[in-house]
Scaffold this motif. Sequence first.
Motif, PDB file in Angstrom:
ATOM      1  N   ASP A 202       0.848  -1.195   0.000  1.00 43.72           N
ATOM      2  CA  ASP A 202       0.000   0.000   0.000  1.00 43.72           C
ATOM      3  C   ASP A 202       0.882   1.243   0.000  1.00 43.72           C
ATOM      4  O   ASP A 202       1.959   1.264   0.612  1.00 43.72           O
ATOM      5  N   SER A 203       0.439   2.275  -0.686  1.00 43.44           N
ATOM      6  CA  SER A 203       1.263   3.482  -0.836  1.00 43.44           C
ATOM      7  C   SER A 203       1.627   4.108   0.507  1.00 43.44           C
ATOM      8  O   SER A 203       2.738   4.618   0.684  1.00 43.44           O
ATOM      9  N   THR A 204       0.719   4.051   1.473  1.00 43.22           N
ATOM     10  CA  THR A 204       1.000   4.619   2.793  1.00 43.22           C
ATOM     11  C   THR A 204       2.101   3.836   3.497  1.00 43.22           C
ATOM     12  O   THR A 204       3.032   4.409   4.076  1.00 43.22           O
ATOM     13  N   VAL A 205       2.002   2.507   3.458  1.00 42.57           N
ATOM     14  CA  VAL A 205       3.024   1.653   4.069  1.00 42.57           C
ATOM     15  C   VAL A 205       4.355   1.855   3.362  1.00 42.57           C
ATOM     16  O   VAL A 205       5.412   1.957   4.003  1.00 42.57           O
ATOM     17  N   ARG A 206       4.313   1.922   2.029  1.00 43.07           N
ATOM     18  CA  ARG A 206       5.538   2.118   1.250  1.00 43.07           C
ATOM     19  C   ARG A 206       6.225   3.426   1.630  1.00 43.07           C
ATOM     20  O   ARG A 206       7.454   3.460   1.775  1.00 43.07           O
ATOM     21  N   ALA A 207       5.459   4.477   1.821  1.00 46.65           N
ATOM     22  CA  ALA A 207       6.035   5.776   2.179  1.00 46.65           C
ATOM     23  C   ALA A 207       6.692   5.723   3.554  1.00 46.65           C
ATOM     24  O   ALA A 207       7.771   6.306   3.765  1.00 46.65           O
ATOM     25  N   ARG A 208       6.047   5.037   4.511  1.00 44.04           N
ATOM     26  CA  ARG A 208       6.620   4.928   5.866  1.00 44.04           C
ATOM     27  C   ARG A 208       7.956   4.199   5.841  1.00 44.04           C
ATOM     28  O   ARG A 208       8.902   4.594   6.519  1.00 44.04           O
ATOM     29  N   ILE A 209       8.036   3.131   5.051  1.00 44.75           N
ATOM     30  CA  ILE A 209       9.274   2.357   4.979  1.00 44.75           C
ATOM     31  C   ILE A 209      10.355   3.144   4.256  1.00 44.75           C
ATOM     32  O   ILE A 209      11.529   3.128   4.661  1.00 44.75           O
ATOM     33  N   PHE A 210       9.982   3.862   3.202  1.00 45.15           N
ATOM     34  CA  PHE A 210      10.953   4.627   2.432  1.00 45.15           C
ATOM     35  C   PHE A 210      11.684   5.640   3.309  1.00 45.15           C
ATOM     36  O   PHE A 210      12.886   5.895   3.129  1.00 45.15           O
ATOM     37  N   LYS A 211      10.966   6.214   4.256  1.00 42.38           N
ATOM     38  CA  LYS A 211      11.579   7.217   5.138  1.00 42.38           C
ATOM     39  C   LYS A 211      12.692   6.630   5.996  1.00 42.38           C
ATOM     40  O   LYS A 211      13.580   7.357   6.461  1.00 42.38           O
ATOM     41  N   LYS A 212      12.637   5.316   6.221  1.00 41.87           N
ATOM     42  CA  LYS A 212      13.624   4.654   7.080  1.00 41.87           C
ATOM     43  C   LYS A 212      14.808   4.069   6.308  1.00 41.87           C
ATOM     44  O   LYS A 212      15.773   3.606   6.910  1.00 41.87           O
TER      45      LYS A 212
END
Length: 444
Positions: free
Chosen positions: A100-110
Amino acid sequence: MNAKKNSDPTPMDHASVQWLATSLDSQHPADTADELENLSLTEQLEYIKEMDVEDASESITEMERHDRNALMTQLAPDFAAAILEAMSPDDAADILEDLDSTVRARIFKKLEREDAKEISDLLQFDPDSAGGVMNTEILALDHSMNAQQAINLIRDRVEETEIPYYAYVVDEFRHLRGVLSLRDLLVSPGRTLLKELLREQNLIYVSFDVDKEEVARLISRYNFLALPVVDHEQRLLGMVTVDDVIDIIQEEASEDMQSMVGAGRDETVDSPWSYSLRVRLPWLILNVLNSAVSAFVVHMFEGTIAQMAILAALMPIVANQAGNTGQQALAVMIRQLAMERFNRKKSWVAVLREAKIGTANGLIVGTLVFLGLFTWTHNLGLAVVMAVALGLDMLIGAVAGASIPLVLKEIGRDPAQASSIFLTTLTDSLGFFTFLGLAAVFLF
């Protein structure tokens, strides 16, 4: 096993979790993935946290898509990022693409900045193209190097790159100039320049936007272990390895098989039932509408059937034979389109070939049915009508089965998509019309 996965398991103590995680670490990642998929999501999270990050990343890569997505979604973003950083960039990109785009964005930040950029670049490519499946962890050798310098560099960098089946030689602008097998490199005199080893080489490569099925076909055709991927200016971007090709072939074969009957291309027994319902239902509704055509044809000859009830008993034979003949031609044609580059002339010649086969089969089967039906009913007219209808319908089935994938291909659709549904409509409606039409003309 499934019962265990879907049940609410009794929580295990920390020692048991550690013991199982250690035992999973010692297995091949593919076997570990199978074990994880048979656990509840809660247990998967516990065991993954106890596993070595490198082992966990390899095992998650091997998991089925829906199980993997559910697990990655529940992991803490920083831990999920650490797992992705331990993977090959192409595998990490594939996993993030599915989230999901929201989950992907959270992981990308890390993610570390360098890893995030590399994965982000890969996500720009079409997932069904060479760029979407290539591995960017490759070692490019400058063509001005000599053989000994190249060997030393490979030895120093081997841990940082994909297994170097070949040495990719580039110029100062990273334009691909040639490919050397490691064997050729090792047996060359140490002072020989790489550019001298590339003379008269027939270089084979693919552009990043080539369909991944074409990449698989080329690797299979030339028996390569890997194939370089370049941009439109022939700058080296990455490579597609034979293990990726095996995955592509298996994936495309299963997708084609499921698409033929209107199931989801990536659907598995572990897919959410709501997803399967959403994918299958439109094709089932279409099938109802198509079946209505066959029902209308039968209704047109209601009076004919009423005068000779045996026609109703013989109708399924006609439909089944035409359908089976069509399915055989359909399977052969879809395989042909999957294995080779589309050639319009050759493909339509293949339709004529299937027409010949359908005609020959129709004559043989029609003759056998004529003998059997005449022996049973002693009705010469009925036996002749049945035999002729059967022969014609098997010809129709063969031509339809071979043509439907080509028509879909010509209009830009997947040749396998719901082709079986369209085939059934044609063979049933035309089969009933041919059989009952001949009966109405010659028996009454």
